[in-house]
Design an enzyme around this catalytic site. Structure first.
Site, PDB file in Angstrom:
ATOM      1  N   ASP A  30       8.411   4.307 -10.279  1.00  0.00           N
ATOM      2  CA  ASP A  30       9.481   4.026  -9.319  1.00  0.00           C
ATOM      3  C   ASP A  30       9.902   2.554  -9.492  1.00  0.00           C
ATOM      4  O   ASP A  30       9.054   1.653  -9.348  1.00  0.00           O
ATOM      5  CB  ASP A  30       8.949   4.270  -7.897  1.00  0.00           C
ATOM      6  CG  ASP A  30       9.988   3.992  -6.820  1.00  0.00           C
ATOM      7  OD1 ASP A  30      11.080   3.472  -7.145  1.00  0.00           O
ATOM      8  OD2 ASP A  30       9.686   4.288  -5.644  1.00  0.00           O
ATOM      9  N   GLU A  80       0.021 -22.464 -22.647  1.00  0.00           N
ATOM     10  CA  GLU A  80      -1.106 -21.559 -22.826  1.00  0.00           C
ATOM     11  C   GLU A  80      -0.936 -20.800 -24.136  1.00  0.00           C
ATOM     12  O   GLU A  80      -1.898 -20.249 -24.656  1.00  0.00           O
ATOM     13  CB  GLU A  80      -1.178 -20.580 -21.644  1.00  0.00           C
ATOM     14  CG  GLU A  80      -2.307 -19.560 -21.698  1.00  0.00           C
ATOM     15  CD  GLU A  80      -2.018 -18.327 -22.547  1.00  0.00           C
ATOM     16  OE1 GLU A  80      -0.843 -18.099 -22.884  1.00  0.00           O
ATOM     17  OE2 GLU A  80      -2.964 -17.605 -22.895  1.00  0.00           O
ATOM     18  N   CYS A 112      -1.896 -21.596 -16.734  1.00  0.00           N
ATOM     19  CA  CYS A 112      -0.560 -21.943 -16.220  1.00  0.00           C
ATOM     20  C   CYS A 112      -0.516 -23.304 -15.540  1.00  0.00           C
ATOM     21  O   CYS A 112       0.544 -23.745 -15.094  1.00  0.00           O
ATOM     22  CB  CYS A 112      -0.090 -20.872 -15.244  1.00  0.00           C
ATOM     23  SG  CYS A 112      -0.159 -19.217 -15.941  1.00  0.00           S
ATOM     24  N   THR A 153       4.865  -7.863 -16.107  1.00  0.00           N
ATOM     25  CA  THR A 153       4.821  -9.263 -15.663  1.00  0.00           C
ATOM     26  C   THR A 153       4.807 -10.231 -16.848  1.00  0.00           C
ATOM     27  O   THR A 153       4.293 -11.344 -16.739  1.00  0.00           O
ATOM     28  CB  THR A 153       3.613  -9.528 -14.726  1.00  0.00           C
ATOM     29  OG1 THR A 153       2.394  -9.271 -15.441  1.00  0.00           O
ATOM     30  CG2 THR A 153       3.660  -8.647 -13.508  1.00  0.00           C
ATOM     31  N   SER A 202      -7.152 -11.808 -10.184  1.00  0.00           N
ATOM     32  CA  SER A 202      -6.270 -12.981 -10.261  1.00  0.00           C
ATOM     33  C   SER A 202      -5.604 -13.245  -8.908  1.00  0.00           C
ATOM     34  O   SER A 202      -5.315 -14.392  -8.573  1.00  0.00           O
ATOM     35  CB  SER A 202      -5.243 -12.849 -11.382  1.00  0.00           C
ATOM     36  OG  SER A 202      -4.168 -12.033 -11.035  1.00  0.00           O
ATOM     37  N   HIS A 234       3.567 -21.546  -8.096  1.00  0.00           N
ATOM     38  CA  HIS A 234       3.460 -20.860  -9.382  1.00  0.00           C
ATOM     39  C   HIS A 234       3.627 -19.364  -9.136  1.00  0.00           C
ATOM     40  O   HIS A 234       3.083 -18.821  -8.174  1.00  0.00           O
ATOM     41  CB  HIS A 234       2.097 -21.150 -10.012  1.00  0.00           C
ATOM     42  CG  HIS A 234       1.791 -20.252 -11.169  1.00  0.00           C
ATOM     43  ND1 HIS A 234       2.610 -20.166 -12.262  1.00  0.00           N
ATOM     44  CD2 HIS A 234       0.774 -19.367 -11.381  1.00  0.00           C
ATOM     45  CE1 HIS A 234       2.105 -19.279 -13.099  1.00  0.00           C
ATOM     46  NE2 HIS A 234       0.997 -18.778 -12.593  1.00  0.00           N
ATOM     47  N   LYS A 243       1.808 -13.242  -1.175  1.00  0.00           N
ATOM     48  CA  LYS A 243       0.431 -12.869  -0.784  1.00  0.00           C
ATOM     49  C   LYS A 243      -0.387 -14.122  -0.461  1.00  0.00           C
ATOM     50  O   LYS A 243      -1.109 -14.175   0.537  1.00  0.00           O
ATOM     51  CB  LYS A 243      -0.255 -12.117  -1.936  1.00  0.00           C
ATOM     52  CG  LYS A 243       0.187 -10.680  -2.139  1.00  0.00           C
ATOM     53  CD  LYS A 243      -0.418 -10.184  -3.460  1.00  0.00           C
ATOM     54  CE  LYS A 243       0.000  -8.776  -3.809  1.00  0.00           C
ATOM     55  NZ  LYS A 243      -0.741  -7.762  -3.064  1.00  0.00           N
ATOM     56  N   ASN A 273       7.169 -14.075 -15.996  1.00  0.00           N
ATOM     57  CA  ASN A 273       6.169 -15.138 -15.969  1.00  0.00           C
ATOM     58  C   ASN A 273       6.412 -16.104 -17.133  1.00  0.00           C
ATOM     59  O   ASN A 273       6.579 -15.680 -18.280  1.00  0.00           O
ATOM     60  CB  ASN A 273       4.756 -14.552 -16.065  1.00  0.00           C
ATOM     61  CG  ASN A 273       3.678 -15.571 -15.693  1.00  0.00           C
ATOM     62  OD1 ASN A 273       3.980 -16.724 -15.419  1.00  0.00           O
ATOM     63  ND2 ASN A 273       2.442 -15.123 -15.679  1.00  0.00           N
ATOM     64  N   SER A 305      -5.127 -19.781 -14.167  1.00  0.00           N
ATOM     65  CA  SER A 305      -6.293 -18.901 -14.114  1.00  0.00           C
ATOM     66  C   SER A 305      -7.471 -19.532 -14.829  1.00  0.00           C
ATOM     67  O   SER A 305      -7.326 -20.312 -15.769  1.00  0.00           O
ATOM     68  CB  SER A 305      -5.959 -17.565 -14.772  1.00  0.00           C
ATOM     69  OG  SER A 305      -5.035 -16.867 -13.987  1.00  0.00           O
TER      70      SER A 305
HETATM   71  N1  COA Z   1       7.651   0.802  -3.897  1.00  0.00           N
HETATM   72  C1  COA Z   1       7.271  -0.407  -3.415  1.00  0.00           C
HETATM   73  N2  COA Z   1       6.062  -0.973  -3.716  1.00  0.00           N
HETATM   74  C2  COA Z   1       5.247  -0.284  -4.524  1.00  0.00           C
HETATM   75  C3  COA Z   1       5.587   0.989  -5.046  1.00  0.00           C
HETATM   76  C4  COA Z   1       6.858   1.540  -4.692  1.00  0.00           C
HETATM   77  N3  COA Z   1       7.256   2.714  -5.145  1.00  0.00           N
HETATM   78  N4  COA Z   1       4.560   1.429  -5.798  1.00  0.00           N
HETATM   79  C5  COA Z   1       3.601   0.475  -5.763  1.00  0.00           C
HETATM   80  N5  COA Z   1       4.021  -0.560  -4.993  1.00  0.00           N
HETATM   81  C6  COA Z   1       3.305  -1.790  -4.682  1.00  0.00           C
HETATM   82  C7  COA Z   1       1.824  -1.591  -4.411  1.00  0.00           C
HETATM   83  O1  COA Z   1       1.605  -1.165  -3.079  1.00  0.00           O
HETATM   84  C8  COA Z   1       1.297  -2.981  -4.683  1.00  0.00           C
HETATM   85  O2  COA Z   1       1.566  -3.812  -3.582  1.00  0.00           O
HETATM   86  P1  COA Z   1       0.394  -4.679  -2.905  1.00  0.00           P
HETATM   87  O3  COA Z   1      -0.182  -5.500  -4.020  1.00  0.00           O
HETATM   88  O4  COA Z   1       1.116  -5.509  -1.896  1.00  0.00           O
HETATM   89  O5  COA Z   1      -0.592  -3.729  -2.376  1.00  0.00           O
HETATM   90  C9  COA Z   1       2.181  -3.466  -5.827  1.00  0.00           C
HETATM   91  O6  COA Z   1       3.326  -2.616  -5.853  1.00  0.00           O
HETATM   92  C10 COA Z   1       1.513  -3.396  -7.190  1.00  0.00           C
HETATM   93  O7  COA Z   1       1.014  -2.101  -7.348  1.00  0.00           O
HETATM   94  P2  COA Z   1      -0.410  -1.830  -8.010  1.00  0.00           P
HETATM   95  O8  COA Z   1      -0.538  -0.381  -8.277  1.00  0.00           O
HETATM   96  O9  COA Z   1      -1.468  -2.504  -7.217  1.00  0.00           O
HETATM   97  O10 COA Z   1      -0.202  -2.648  -9.335  1.00  0.00           O
HETATM   98  P3  COA Z   1      -0.687  -2.533 -10.792  1.00  0.00           P
HETATM   99  O11 COA Z   1      -2.037  -1.958 -10.907  1.00  0.00           O
HETATM  100  O12 COA Z   1       0.403  -1.891 -11.549  1.00  0.00           O
HETATM  101  O13 COA Z   1      -0.791  -4.118 -11.183  1.00  0.00           O
HETATM  102  C11 COA Z   1      -0.416  -6.454 -11.162  1.00  0.00           C
HETATM  103  C12 COA Z   1       0.071  -5.104 -10.633  1.00  0.00           C
HETATM  104  C13 COA Z   1       0.515  -7.549 -10.630  1.00  0.00           C
HETATM  105  C14 COA Z   1      -1.826  -6.737 -10.667  1.00  0.00           C
HETATM  106  C15 COA Z   1      -0.356  -6.435 -12.726  1.00  0.00           C
HETATM  107  O14 COA Z   1       0.970  -6.328 -13.108  1.00  0.00           O
HETATM  108  C16 COA Z   1      -0.974  -7.649 -13.360  1.00  0.00           C
HETATM  109  O15 COA Z   1      -2.188  -7.733 -13.554  1.00  0.00           O
HETATM  110  N6  COA Z   1      -0.137  -8.638 -13.772  1.00  0.00           N
HETATM  111  C17 COA Z   1      -0.614  -9.869 -14.362  1.00  0.00           C
HETATM  112  C18 COA Z   1      -0.969 -10.838 -13.265  1.00  0.00           C
HETATM  113  C19 COA Z   1      -1.270 -12.194 -13.833  1.00  0.00           C
HETATM  114  O16 COA Z   1      -0.632 -12.636 -14.742  1.00  0.00           O
HETATM  115  N7  COA Z   1      -2.310 -12.856 -13.318  1.00  0.00           N
HETATM  116  C20 COA Z   1      -2.752 -14.095 -13.896  1.00  0.00           C
HETATM  117  C21 COA Z   1      -2.000 -15.257 -13.440  1.00  0.00           C
HETATM  118  S1  COA Z   1      -2.242 -15.684 -11.776  1.00  0.00           S
END
Ligand code: COA
Length: 386
Positions: A30, A80, A112, A153, A202, A234, A243, A273, A305
Site C-alpha cells: 500500500d 559514510e 550519518c 529508505t 535503529s 537527521h 517518533k 536518506n 548509527s
Molecule cells: N498505511 C499507513 N501506515 C502504514 C501502512 C499503511 N497501509 N502499512 C504500514 N504502515 C506503517 C506501520 O504501522 C509502521 O508505522 P509505525 O512505525 O509508526 O508503527 C510503518 O508504516 C513502517 O511499517 P513496518 O512494517 O514497521 O516497516 P518495515 O518493516 O517495512 O520497515 C523501516 C520500516 C523504516 C524500519 C525500514 O525501512 C528500515 O529499516 N529503514 C532503514 C532505517 C535506517 O536507515 N536506519 C539507520 C539510520 S537511523
C-alpha cells in the site's frame, strides 16, 4: 565574542529519481505505508557517472561561485559511502574546483553523524583564526539490498556548508549535547557496498541518542525546551524524526504537535536518506520555507548509527530570507530523470565500487562527472565538453 556559524548552504542530489508509488506497485505494498508510515515520497538515484564526489563537488561549486575561495584553508568531507579507503573524497573535489594548494583536506566518518563533527571542527578552527572560512561537504549514497525492508529508505545527496565568522544564516551557540553508545543498528562492513540495518533497533537507538544528547545539552547549560522555536532532525526517513521528537516531548513533559516538523521534511521526502547530508538538507528546507525565523533559536539533532548523537543550537540571523535558495533546490529536484523500477534495479546492481579499469557512460548533467577507473584510480572531470 564574534558570532561563528553557517554562512551558506548548497544542496545537490542524484540525476535520477524513483517514485515510491512505483516501488509500492511493484512490491504489492500500500503506497500509504511509504507516504504516511515512513514519511517518504521518492528517492534520488545517482547516474552511473555520479557518486559522492560529483554530488559534493556540485554543492561546493555553488558555494564557491557565490563566495570565492578567500580564507578557505580547510575542506572537511564527511561521508559514510566513501569511494576510497585511503584518499579523502575532498581531495578529488579540491582538484575539480581548482582550490588553492594552501588548503588542508580530510575525510570524516561516523555513519550519518560525520558532517556535524566536521561543523564542530570548523567552528574550532574559526574560533582560533576568525579570518578563515571552512568548506564542509557532506555527501552520501544510501544503498540497501533490494527486497529488504530498508529498500524504500535509500537516497542520494550532498550539502556544502561554508562556516565562517559573522555568518549570514545561523550563529551556532557554544553549548552542545553529545551522546555515544556502542550499538549495532546500522553498519557497512568493508566487503559490502550496501549497508546492513536493524531498522527497529535503529529507531530505539536514535531515540536514546536524542534524549541522551538533550540531557547532556541541559547539563552543559544549554537553553530550555521552551526557548527553542524550531527543531531540525537527521532524517533516515522523516517519520523517524516524529517518533524521536514525541519521546523527547514526553521526557521533558511538553506538548508536541508533529505538524511543527513538516517544513523541515520538504526536501528530504524527495531525496530519500542522504546520511551525512540529511540534517543539512532539512535545515536548508527550513531556512528556505519558514518566514518567521529572524532571531529565532533552532535546535539541530544529528544522529549517526553505531551510535553518536549531537544536539546543536543556533540563532537564525536577521535577514536570512535574502539568502534563500528554494528556486534553485526545486529546480534540482524537478530536473531529476524518473526511473522505472527495472531501470533503478539495474543501476543498483551495477552500483558496487570497483578498482577494475572501466569507462562510465555520459549521463549526468551535473557540473562534474565520474569518468571511470584508469590504472586503478578513479577519474573525475567537468561534465561540459569543450
Ligand atoms: N498505511 C499507513 N501506515 C502504514 C501502512 C499503511 N497501509 N502499512 C504500514 N504502515 C506503517 C506501520 O504501522 C509502521 O508505522 P509505525 O512505525 O509508526 O508503527 C510503518 O508504516 C513502517 O511499517 P513496518 O512494517 O514497521 O516497516 P518495515 O518493516 O517495512 O520497515 C523501516 C520500516 C523504516 C524500519 C525500514 O525501512 C528500515 O529499516 N529503514 C532503514 C532505517 C535506517 O536507515 N536506519 C539507520 C539510520 S537511523
Amino acid at each position: 565574542m564574534t558570532a561563528i556559524g553557517i554562512h551558506d548552504i548548497a544542496i545537490a542530489t542524484g540525476h535520477h529519481v524513483l517514485e515510491l508509488d512505483d516501488l509500492a506497485e511493484r512490491l504489492g505494498v500500500d503506497p500509504a505505508k511509504y507516504h504516511v508510515g515512513i514519511g517518504q515520497d521518492a528517492f534520488s538515484v545517482p547516474a552511473p557517472d555520479e557518486d559522492i564526489v560529483t554530488m559534493g563537488a556540485a554543492a561546493a561549486k555553488e558555494v564557491i561561485d557565490r563566495h570565492g575561495v578567500d580564507g578557505i584553508r580547510t575542506v572537511l568531507f564527511a561521508t559514510e559511502s566513501g569511494v576510497d579507503q585511503s584518499k579523502a573524497a575532498g581531495v578529488f573535489v579540491h582538484g575539480l574546483l581548482g582550490l588553492p594548494q594552501s588548503v588542508r583536506v580530510v575525510e570524516l566518518k561516523q555513519a550519518c553523524y560525520g558532517g556535524t563533527a566536521a561543523v564542530q571542527l570548523a567552528l574550532g578552527i574559526i574560533a582560533r583564526s576568525p579570518q578563515e572560512r571552512v568548506l564542509v561537504i557532506a555527501a552520501d549514497v544510501a544503498r540497501y539490498d533490494v527486497d529488504t525492508a530498508a529498500e524504500p529508505t535509500q537516497g542520494a545527496g550532498a550539502a556544502a556548508l561554508l562556516i565562517s565568522a559573522d555568518p549570514d544564516l545561523i550563529e551556532i551557540e557554544p553549548a552542545a549535547g553529545v551522546f555515544t553508545a556502542d550499538v549495532d543498528d546500522f553498519w557497512r562492513p568493508n566487503d559490502r557496498s550496501t549497508a546492513l540495518v536493524d531498522g527497529r533497533l535503529s529507531v530505539t537507538a536514535y531515540v536514546d541518542a536524542f534524549v541522551g544528547a538533550w540531557d547532556d545539552l541541559v547539563a552543559q547549560g544549554g537553553p530550555g525546551y521552551e526557548d527553542i522555536a524550531r527543531w531540525v532532525h537527521h532524517q533516515p526517513f522523516t517519520k523517524m524524526a516524529i517518533k524521536a521528537h514525541r519521546k523527547l516531548a514526553q521526557h521533558v513533559g511538553q506538548p508536541f504537535d508533529e505538524s511543527e516538523l513538516a517544513v523541515g521534511f520538504t526536501y528530504n521526502k524527495q531525496t530519500g536518506n542522504t546520511y551525512t547530508a540529511s540534517i543539512w538538507i532539512a535545515l536548508a528546507a527550513l531556512l528556505d520555507l519558514d518566514d518567521e525565523l529572524d532571531g529565532q533559536r533552532l535546535a539541530m539533532f544529528s544522529y549517526g548509527s553505531g551510535s553518536v548523537g549531537e544536539l546543536l543550537t543556533g540563532i537564525v540571523r536577521a535577514g536570512y530570507r535574502t539568502h534563500r535558495r528554494e528556486g534553485r533546490v526545486r529546480a534540482v529536484l524537478d530536473a531529476r530523470v524518473p526511473l522505472t523500477v527495472d531501470a533503478y534495479r539495474e543501476l543498483h546492481a551495477a552500483g558496487a565500487a570497483t578498482s577494475e579499469d572501466t569507462d562510465r557512460p555520459r549521463v549526468t548533467t551535473a557540473p562534474y562527472r565520474f569518468a571511470g577507473v584508469r590504472g586503478g584510480a578513479r577519474r573525475y572531470e567537468p561534465t561540459a565538453q569543450d
